[in-house]
Design a protein around this motif. Structure first.
Motif, PDB file in Angstrom:
ATOM      1  N   THR A  84       0.913  -1.187   0.208  1.00 49.86           N
ATOM      2  CA  THR A  84       0.011   0.117   0.054  1.00 49.86           C
ATOM      3  C   THR A  84       1.003   1.070   0.046  1.00 49.86           C
ATOM      4  O   THR A  84       2.394   1.196   0.057  1.00 49.86           O
ATOM      5  N   ASP A  85       0.174   2.416  -0.212  1.00 49.73           N
ATOM      6  CA  ASP A  85       1.387   3.638  -0.014  1.00 49.73           C
ATOM      7  C   ASP A  85       1.498   4.142   1.396  1.00 49.73           C
ATOM      8  O   ASP A  85       2.306   4.929   1.712  1.00 49.73           O
ATOM      9  N   LEU A  86       1.056   3.377   2.495  1.00 48.30           N
ATOM     10  CA  LEU A  86       1.388   3.563   3.771  1.00 48.30           C
ATOM     11  C   LEU A  86       2.226   2.435   4.209  1.00 48.30           C
ATOM     12  O   LEU A  86       3.219   2.084   3.467  1.00 48.30           O
ATOM     13  N   ASP A  87       1.843   2.068   5.574  1.00 42.18           N
ATOM     14  CA  ASP A  87       2.693   1.155   6.316  1.00 42.18           C
ATOM     15  C   ASP A  87       2.350  -0.340   6.425  1.00 42.18           C
ATOM     16  O   ASP A  87       2.994  -0.955   7.213  1.00 42.18           O
ATOM     17  N   THR A  88       1.600  -0.682   5.330  1.00 40.37           N
ATOM     18  CA  THR A  88       0.996  -2.216   5.341  1.00 40.37           C
ATOM     19  C   THR A  88       1.510  -2.692   4.375  1.00 40.37           C
ATOM     20  O   THR A  88       1.557  -2.240   2.946  1.00 40.37           O
ATOM     21  N   ASN A  89       1.981  -3.962   4.261  1.00 37.22           N
ATOM     22  CA  ASN A  89       2.381  -4.789   3.165  1.00 37.22           C
ATOM     23  C   ASN A  89       2.012  -6.155   3.278  1.00 37.22           C
ATOM     24  O   ASN A  89       1.621  -6.705   4.443  1.00 37.22           O
ATOM     25  N   ALA A  90       2.154  -7.037   2.245  1.00 43.12           N
ATOM     26  CA  ALA A  90       1.549  -8.407   2.435  1.00 43.12           C
ATOM     27  C   ALA A  90       2.512  -9.218   1.419  1.00 43.12           C
ATOM     28  O   ALA A  90       2.936  -8.906   0.545  1.00 43.12           O
ATOM     29  N   ARG A  91       2.511 -10.506   1.512  1.00 44.19           N
ATOM     30  CA  ARG A  91       3.295 -11.358   0.347  1.00 44.19           C
ATOM     31  C   ARG A  91       2.558 -12.941   0.667  1.00 44.19           C
ATOM     32  O   ARG A  91       1.963 -13.320   1.571  1.00 44.19           O
ATOM     33  N   GLN A  92       2.564 -13.526  -0.608  1.00 43.51           N
ATOM     34  CA  GLN A  92       2.072 -14.940  -0.440  1.00 43.51           C
ATOM     35  C   GLN A  92       3.223 -15.571  -1.145  1.00 43.51           C
ATOM     36  O   GLN A  92       3.808 -15.412  -2.096  1.00 43.51           O
ATOM     37  N   ILE A  93       3.549 -16.706  -0.605  1.00 50.93           N
ATOM     38  CA  ILE A  93       4.438 -17.734  -1.113  1.00 50.93           C
ATOM     39  C   ILE A  93       3.984 -19.230  -1.301  1.00 50.93           C
ATOM     40  O   ILE A  93       3.363 -19.578  -0.413  1.00 50.93           O
ATOM     41  N   TRP A 177       0.719 -10.778   6.172  1.00 46.48           N
ATOM     42  CA  TRP A 177       0.412  -9.271   6.127  1.00 46.48           C
ATOM     43  C   TRP A 177       1.099  -8.588   7.367  1.00 46.48           C
ATOM     44  O   TRP A 177       0.986  -9.230   8.568  1.00 46.48           O
ATOM     45  N   ALA A 178       1.247  -7.400   7.123  1.00 47.18           N
ATOM     46  CA  ALA A 178       2.035  -7.072   8.171  1.00 47.18           C
ATOM     47  C   ALA A 178       1.870  -5.280   8.175  1.00 47.18           C
ATOM     48  O   ALA A 178       1.525  -4.758   7.205  1.00 47.18           O
ATOM     49  N   GLN A 179       2.065  -4.711   9.339  1.00 56.07           N
ATOM     50  CA  GLN A 179       1.990  -3.136   9.365  1.00 56.07           C
ATOM     51  C   GLN A 179       2.777  -2.759  10.651  1.00 56.07           C
ATOM     52  O   GLN A 179       3.007  -3.521  11.599  1.00 56.07           O
ATOM     53  N   LEU A 180       2.913  -1.511  10.787  1.00 54.78           N
ATOM     54  CA  LEU A 180       3.403  -0.944  12.226  1.00 54.78           C
ATOM     55  C   LEU A 180       2.130  -0.984  13.222  1.00 54.78           C
ATOM     56  O   LEU A 180       1.110  -0.762  12.945  1.00 54.78           O
TER      57      LEU A 180
END
Length: 203
Positions: A84-93, A177-180
């Protein structure tokens, strides 16, 4: 209510790490499983999700991730990053194993890795407090399990992750899924839906 995973009483399991390079070559010879789209992720209240390309191999930085030690580098594997444009990201493996037995073993090892992750984080980083939560199983295909891990350093840095492990036959997927911040406000129910979609898309 989720079960709280006490960091001091968790079991640490040793799993052998394998190279990423061979994963890319194996992936080239195997049909790519289905992946999440940006619209499948938990909605962000202030930004939209952008999906990267589905890329062969396990990301190199995963080798240093104490919560995902069992992810194989030698099997056919792919990953996709989301931001995202902020502090949240994600990943699939996602990894395709030779048979259902080895896939079940990998899923079991990953579940054990995540369950014992908070204990290892505190052992490796004495100035960090880590807490894990078990959000339970999901009845999709051959099963999925959802967890949360929060870390806070002595100088106040706070991060939270939601992680899930799912399996359909000989294919295993991990969604993170991760964020501050802390557990407050984490989209657990929406993440469970994301995990269910991820497993349903594997074929």
């Amino acid at each position: 209510m989720p079960k709280r995973i006490r960091a001091g009483t968790l079991l640490a399991l040793a799993v052998t790490g394998l190279t990423v390079a061979s994963a890319g070559s194996a992936a080239a010879a195997t049909k790519t499983p289905g992946f999440l789209a940006a619209a499948d992720l938990p909605p962000h209240p202030a930004s939209s999700w952008t999906a990267g390309k589905v890329t062969p191999g396990v990301p190199p930085e995963t080798g240093g991730d104490t919560c995902l030690r069992a992810l194989p580098g030698h099997e056919a594997a792919w990953h996709r990053d989301f931001r995202t444009d902020l502090d949240t990201n994600a990943r699939q493996i996602t990894a395709v194993l030779p048979d259902t037995r080895t896939a079940a073993q990998l899923a079991s090892s990953l579940n054990a890795d995540i369950t014992s992750c908070a204990a290892r984080i505190e052992q490796q980083n004495p100035d960090t407090q880590a807490t894990g939560k078990d959000y339970g199983r999901l009845p999709v295909e051959d099963g999925a399990h959802v967890y949360g891990v929060h870390t806070e350093t002595s100088w106040g840095a706070s991060d939270v992750r939601l992680l899930s492990v799912g399996r359909d036959g000989r294919t295993v997927t991990v969604v993170e899924w991760a964020q501050l911040g802390g557990f407050e406000g984490t989209p657990v129910q929406a993440f469970k839906k994301t995990t269910t979609r991820a497993v349903n898309k594997l074929r």
